[in-house]
Scaffold this active site. Structure first.
Site, short mmCIF file in Angstrom:
data_model
loop_
_atom_site.label_atom_id
_atom_site.label_comp_id
_atom_site.label_asym_id
_atom_site.label_seq_id
_atom_site.Cartn_x
_atom_site.Cartn_y
_atom_site.Cartn_z
N ASP A 141 27.06 79.33 14.13
CA ASP A 141 26.09 80.41 14.01
C ASP A 141 25.27 80.48 15.31
O ASP A 141 24.86 79.44 15.83
CB ASP A 141 25.17 80.16 12.81
CG ASP A 141 24.38 81.38 12.40
OD1 ASP A 141 23.64 81.94 13.25
OD2 ASP A 141 24.47 81.78 11.23
N GLN A 188 21.56 88.60 2.96
CA GLN A 188 22.79 88.94 3.67
C GLN A 188 22.46 89.97 4.74
O GLN A 188 21.91 91.04 4.45
CB GLN A 188 23.85 89.48 2.72
CG GLN A 188 25.19 89.71 3.39
CD GLN A 188 26.28 90.16 2.43
OE1 GLN A 188 26.04 90.41 1.25
NE2 GLN A 188 27.49 90.27 2.95
N VAL A 203 24.91 90.46 7.55
CA VAL A 203 26.20 90.97 8.00
C VAL A 203 27.04 91.19 6.75
O VAL A 203 27.28 90.24 5.99
CB VAL A 203 26.90 90.00 8.97
CG1 VAL A 203 28.27 90.54 9.37
CG2 VAL A 203 26.05 89.73 10.20
N ASN A 215 25.18 84.39 0.78
CA ASN A 215 24.18 85.40 0.44
C ASN A 215 24.93 86.67 0.03
O ASN A 215 25.86 87.09 0.72
CB ASN A 215 23.29 85.70 1.65
CG ASN A 215 22.50 84.47 2.08
OD1 ASN A 215 21.93 83.78 1.25
ND2 ASN A 215 22.48 84.22 3.37
N HIS A 219 30.75 85.77 4.05
CA HIS A 219 30.77 84.58 4.88
C HIS A 219 30.05 83.44 4.16
O HIS A 219 29.15 83.66 3.37
CB HIS A 219 30.17 84.81 6.27
CG HIS A 219 28.79 85.39 6.28
ND1 HIS A 219 28.53 86.70 5.97
CD2 HIS A 219 27.60 84.84 6.59
CE1 HIS A 219 27.23 86.93 6.08
NE2 HIS A 219 26.63 85.81 6.46
N ILE A 220 30.52 82.24 4.45
CA ILE A 220 29.93 81.03 3.89
C ILE A 220 29.21 80.30 5.02
O ILE A 220 29.80 80.04 6.07
CB ILE A 220 31.00 80.10 3.28
CG1 ILE A 220 31.73 80.81 2.15
CG2 ILE A 220 30.37 78.79 2.81
CD1 ILE A 220 32.90 80.02 1.58
N HIS A 221 27.95 79.99 4.79
CA HIS A 221 27.19 79.16 5.73
C HIS A 221 27.43 77.71 5.36
O HIS A 221 27.31 77.33 4.18
CB HIS A 221 25.69 79.44 5.61
CG HIS A 221 25.27 80.82 5.96
ND1 HIS A 221 24.72 81.13 7.18
CD2 HIS A 221 25.32 81.97 5.25
CE1 HIS A 221 24.43 82.43 7.20
NE2 HIS A 221 24.79 82.95 6.04
#
Length: 113
Positions: A31, A93, A95, A86, A99-101
């Site tokens: 990130d 969220q 973007v 998110n 996606h997974i953080h």
């Protein structure tokens, strides 16, 4: 048609990323605004705006993304980490491409925000 996002441009190689993992289904990269010493995003190559739009046929992809999140966490030397998805603007969220953080490298408190 799904709206174009920065992640689409990263997947096409138009914008560079600090890649930590890649396969035919997903890409994982650091990130650019990390919330912890380790903060990696795992994104599917399939255009999927959020978890809300996921369908039954995405089950294998969703499982794969979580296993990749585990793989990159271990690769980064983490034995404890948080995974976050998110879903929607009010949940944070920013973007609209699923996606997974993967967040770790320090003590994480609860609740997060």
């Amino acid at each position: 048609m799904t709206e174009e996002t920065i992640f689409h441009r990263i997947l096409r190689g138009e914008i560079p990323c600090d890649e930590v993992y890649s396969d035919s289904l997903c890409l994982a990269f650091r990130d650019i605004q990390p919330a912890a010493p380790v903060h990696i995003l795992v994104i599917p190559r399939k255009s999927l705006p959020s978890l809300m739009e996921a369908q039954k046929e995405d089950s294998n992809l969703l499982g794969h993304l979580l296993l990749v999140a585990k793989k990159v966490a271990i690769k980064e030397g983490l034995s404890n980490w948080r995974t976050v998805i998110n879903t929607g603007a009010e949940a944070g969220q920013t973007v609209f491409h699923l996606h997974i953080h993967v967040i770790g490298g320090r003590t994480l408190t609860w609740p997060p925000g």
